[in-house]
Scaffold this motif. Structure first.
Motif, PDB file in Angstrom:
ATOM      1  N   ASP A   9       1.082  -1.420   0.060  1.00 12.02           N
ATOM      2  CA  ASP A   9       0.485  -0.235  -0.076  1.00 12.02           C
ATOM      3  C   ASP A   9       0.928   1.031   0.325  1.00 12.02           C
ATOM      4  N   LYS A  10       1.961   0.783   0.856  1.00 14.83           N
ATOM      5  CA  LYS A  10       2.796   2.492   0.563  1.00 14.83           C
ATOM      6  C   LYS A  10       3.015   2.720  -0.503  1.00 14.83           C
ATOM      7  N   CYS A  11       3.840   1.331  -0.912  1.00 11.77           N
ATOM      8  CA  CYS A  11       4.814   1.938  -2.131  1.00 11.77           C
ATOM      9  C   CYS A  11       3.537   2.069  -3.597  1.00 11.77           C
ATOM     10  N   ILE A  12       2.394   1.542  -3.343  1.00 12.02           N
ATOM     11  CA  ILE A  12       1.500   1.794  -4.035  1.00 12.02           C
ATOM     12  C   ILE A  12       1.292   3.936  -3.964  1.00 12.02           C
ATOM     13  N   TYR A  13       1.132   4.074  -2.953  1.00 13.50           N
ATOM     14  CA  TYR A  13       0.874   5.233  -3.028  1.00 13.50           C
ATOM     15  C   TYR A  13       2.319   5.970  -3.677  1.00 13.50           C
ATOM     16  N   ARG A  16       1.897   6.465  -6.875  1.00 14.40           N
ATOM     17  CA  ARG A  16       1.135   6.785  -8.229  1.00 14.40           C
ATOM     18  C   ARG A  16       1.540   7.510  -9.669  1.00 14.40           C
ATOM     19  N   ASN A  17       1.889   7.997  -9.739  1.00 13.15           N
ATOM     20  CA  ASN A  17       2.783   8.542 -10.589  1.00 13.15           C
ATOM     21  C   ASN A  17       3.564   8.118 -11.617  1.00 13.15           C
ATOM     22  N   ALA A  18       3.673   6.568 -11.419  1.00 12.65           N
ATOM     23  CA  ALA A  18       4.485   5.635 -12.553  1.00 12.65           C
ATOM     24  C   ALA A  18       3.455   5.043 -13.395  1.00 12.65           C
ATOM     25  N   PRO A  19       4.055   5.586 -14.589  1.00 14.35           N
ATOM     26  CA  PRO A  19       3.454   4.224 -15.636  1.00 14.35           C
ATOM     27  C   PRO A  19       2.784   3.251 -15.478  1.00 14.35           C
ATOM     28  N   GLU A  20       4.158   2.233 -15.315  1.00 17.29           N
ATOM     29  CA  GLU A  20       3.988   0.852 -14.435  1.00 17.29           C
ATOM     30  C   GLU A  20       4.399   0.438 -12.835  1.00 17.29           C
ATOM     31  N   ASN A  21       3.777  -0.118 -12.561  1.00 17.05           N
ATOM     32  CA  ASN A  21       3.927  -0.211 -11.122  1.00 17.05           C
ATOM     33  C   ASN A  21       3.039  -1.361 -10.266  1.00 17.05           C
ATOM     34  N   ASN A  22       3.999  -2.440 -10.720  1.00 13.39           N
ATOM     35  CA  ASN A  22       3.778  -3.704 -10.198  1.00 13.39           C
ATOM     36  C   ASN A  22       3.374  -4.171  -8.488  1.00 13.39           C
ATOM     37  N   ALA A  23       3.095  -3.209  -7.560  1.00 13.14           N
ATOM     38  CA  ALA A  23       2.861  -2.779  -6.458  1.00 13.14           C
ATOM     39  C   ALA A  23       1.597  -3.330  -6.071  1.00 13.14           C
ATOM     40  N   HIS A  25       0.033  -5.651  -8.097  1.00 19.15           N
ATOM     41  CA  HIS A  25      -0.112  -6.671  -8.738  1.00 19.15           C
ATOM     42  C   HIS A  25      -0.014  -7.815  -7.629  1.00 19.15           C
ATOM     43  N   ASN A  26       1.331  -6.940  -6.931  1.00 20.85           N
ATOM     44  CA  ASN A  26       1.662  -7.723  -6.073  1.00 20.85           C
ATOM     45  C   ASN A  26       1.268  -7.891  -4.773  1.00 20.85           C
ATOM     46  N   LYS A  27       0.551  -6.693  -4.583  1.00 19.07           N
ATOM     47  CA  LYS A  27      -0.279  -6.911  -3.107  1.00 19.07           C
ATOM     48  C   LYS A  27      -1.674  -8.191  -3.292  1.00 19.07           C
ATOM     49  N   LEU A  28      -1.575  -7.846  -4.321  1.00 20.30           N
ATOM     50  CA  LEU A  28      -3.002  -8.992  -5.139  1.00 20.30           C
ATOM     51  C   LEU A  28      -2.751 -10.415  -4.767  1.00 20.30           C
ATOM     52  N   LEU A  29      -1.651 -10.552  -5.080  1.00 21.06           N
ATOM     53  CA  LEU A  29      -1.085 -12.156  -4.327  1.00 21.06           C
ATOM     54  C   LEU A  29      -0.911 -11.871  -2.844  1.00 21.06           C
ATOM     55  N   ALA A  30      -0.488 -11.068  -2.467  1.00 19.92           N
ATOM     56  CA  ALA A  30       0.026 -11.495  -0.796  1.00 19.92           C
ATOM     57  C   ALA A  30      -1.628 -10.908  -0.184  1.00 19.92           C
TER      58      ALA A  30
END
Length: 127
Positions: A9-13, A16-23, A25-30
């Protein structure tokens, strides 16, 4: 899982303006491993992500100009950097091994330099 979700969640925040962010996807796995969160919340998070991906992808392309020839051989291409000893290859190798060679033509595009015994087996099973 809960600590990982917190950090994602912190990484996603922060990204938030990055064009690609795997955080995300990884959060959904977690989330799949959370024993504290209700199943409905986990399902909702996955569905929301799917809606976001569909919105970014645009309208599906439903009209193909290919010739409609019944019983012709289906051509399939696999592209991956993981066609070696990797969890992805375990699934892809089974698809290659148990396909109908008469009904399908498979081409594998290996996007990595590392080759091993799994890579060799998969090369032998593809055309």
């Amino acid at each position: 899982a809960e600590k990982a979700i917190e950090y994602y969640d912190k990484c996603i925040y922060l990204c938030r303006n990055a064009p690609e962010n795997n955080a995300t996807h990884n959060k959904l796995l977690a989330l799949n491993y959370s024993i504290l969160r209700p199943r409905e919340d986990i399902t909702e998070a996955h569905e929301q992500w799917g809606q976001e991906i569909r919105a970014r992808a645009g309208e599906p392309y439903l009209c193909h100009d290919n010739l409609k020839i019944p019983h012709r051989q289906l051509r399939i291409g696999y592209l991956s950097p993981d066609l070696n000893t990797h969890s992805v290859a375990y699934f892809a190798e089974a698809a290659l091994k148990y396909r109908s060679a008469e009904e399908t033509h498979v081409t594998c595009y290996y996007a990595a330099k590392k080759s091993d015994a799994t890579t060799a087996r998969m090369q032998a099973q593809a055309e």
